[in-house]
Write a protein that holds these residues in place. Structure first.
Motif, PDB file in Angstrom:
ATOM      1  N   ALA A  97       0.834  -1.207   0.000  1.00 35.40           N
ATOM      2  CA  ALA A  97       0.000   0.000   0.000  1.00 35.40           C
ATOM      3  C   ALA A  97       0.864   1.250   0.000  1.00 35.40           C
ATOM      4  CB  ALA A  97      -0.905   0.013   1.228  1.00 35.40           C
ATOM      5  N   ASP A  98       0.273   2.312  -0.519  1.00 35.62           N
ATOM      6  CA  ASP A  98       0.825   3.645  -0.321  1.00 35.62           C
ATOM      7  C   ASP A  98      -0.265   4.423   0.408  1.00 35.62           C
ATOM      8  OD1 ASP A  98      -1.040   4.393  -2.298  1.00 35.62           O
ATOM      9  OD2 ASP A  98       0.461   4.375  -3.875  1.00 35.62           O
ATOM     10  N   ASN A  99      -0.237   5.703   0.363  1.00 34.87           N
ATOM     11  CA  ASN A  99      -1.254   6.477   1.086  1.00 34.87           C
ATOM     12  C   ASN A  99      -2.605   6.474   0.396  1.00 34.87           C
ATOM     13  OD1 ASN A  99       0.520   7.102   3.145  1.00 34.87           O
ATOM     14  ND2 ASN A  99       1.248   8.944   2.132  1.00 34.87           N
ATOM     15  N   GLU A 100      -2.657   6.028  -0.863  1.00 39.00           N
ATOM     16  CA  GLU A 100      -3.909   6.107  -1.613  1.00 39.00           C
ATOM     17  C   GLU A 100      -4.503   4.753  -1.998  1.00 39.00           C
ATOM     18  OE1 GLU A 100      -3.211   8.653  -4.944  1.00 39.00           O
ATOM     19  OE2 GLU A 100      -2.371  10.240  -3.700  1.00 39.00           O
ATOM     20  N   LYS A 101      -3.652   3.767  -2.288  1.00 43.69           N
ATOM     21  CA  LYS A 101      -4.147   2.491  -2.798  1.00 43.69           C
ATOM     22  C   LYS A 101      -3.556   1.324  -2.027  1.00 43.69           C
ATOM     23  CE  LYS A 101      -4.930   4.049  -7.486  1.00 43.69           C
ATOM     24  NZ  LYS A 101      -4.648   3.857  -8.896  1.00 43.69           N
ATOM     25  N   ASN A 102      -4.356   0.260  -1.947  1.00 44.63           N
ATOM     26  CA  ASN A 102      -3.951  -0.986  -1.312  1.00 44.63           C
ATOM     27  C   ASN A 102      -4.016  -2.078  -2.375  1.00 44.63           C
ATOM     28  OD1 ASN A 102      -3.149  -2.504   0.896  1.00 44.63           O
ATOM     29  ND2 ASN A 102      -5.238  -2.996   1.489  1.00 44.63           N
TER      30      ASN A 102
ATOM     31  N   GLY B 240       3.972   0.422  -3.835  1.00 41.12           N
ATOM     32  CA  GLY B 240       3.621   1.009  -2.559  1.00 41.12           C
ATOM     33  C   GLY B 240       4.818   1.128  -1.637  1.00 41.12           C
TER      34      GLY B 240
END
Length: 140
Positions: A81-86, A112
């Motif tokens: 994940a990053d801050n927007e997508k998993n 991510g």
């Protein structure tokens, strides 16, 4: 190499704590004294912060080789994940045997900063997540 690692909880129960940092100490032949482990709980997890966003190509998980309750690693979901997508990298149904190595290959769009390993506990069950070592391979 992750810049930091965290666990949903840290197993101790009167013993020295089983710290999350043990999962990234480059010791792949661990024993009871240097395994990362959670308390018994629903959906225990370990998260590695890579420090930057990478294309994660694979995650290699080393199971405990020392004979203490083999099979604890099962229903293991690996996400990136990053801050927007998993993104789901992979799933290992298990259970592991002594010293197993679990290699999860992520698809090419798995990008991510955070790699999370979660045991998907069965309804009404609690699990202990034990990780001897994780190796995460990715590129900018």
């Amino acid at each position: 190499m992750p810049s930091s690692v965290s666990l949903s909880s840290v197993f101790s129960n009167g013993y020295p704590p089983h710290l999350p940092s043990y999962a990234v100490d480059n010791i792949t032949d661990c024993d009871y004294t240097n395994v990362a482990a959670s308390q018994r709980e629903k959906n225990p997890w370990l998260q590695a912060d890579l420090g930057t966003v990478l294309d994660v190509q694979q995650v290699l998980v080393y199971a405990r080789p020392d004979g203490f309750e083999p099979g604890r690693t099962h229903n293991l979901l690996i996400t990136v994940a990053d801050n927007e997508k998993n993104h789901t990298c992979g799933f290992y149904p298990g259970p592991t045997d002594l010293g197993d190595r679990i290699l999860i290959l992520c698809n090419s769009l798995t990008r991510g900063r955070y790699v999370t390993l979660t045991i998907q506990s069965s309804p009404g069950e609690k699990d202990i997540l034990q990780i001897c070592e994780i190796k995460i391979h990715g590129r900018q």
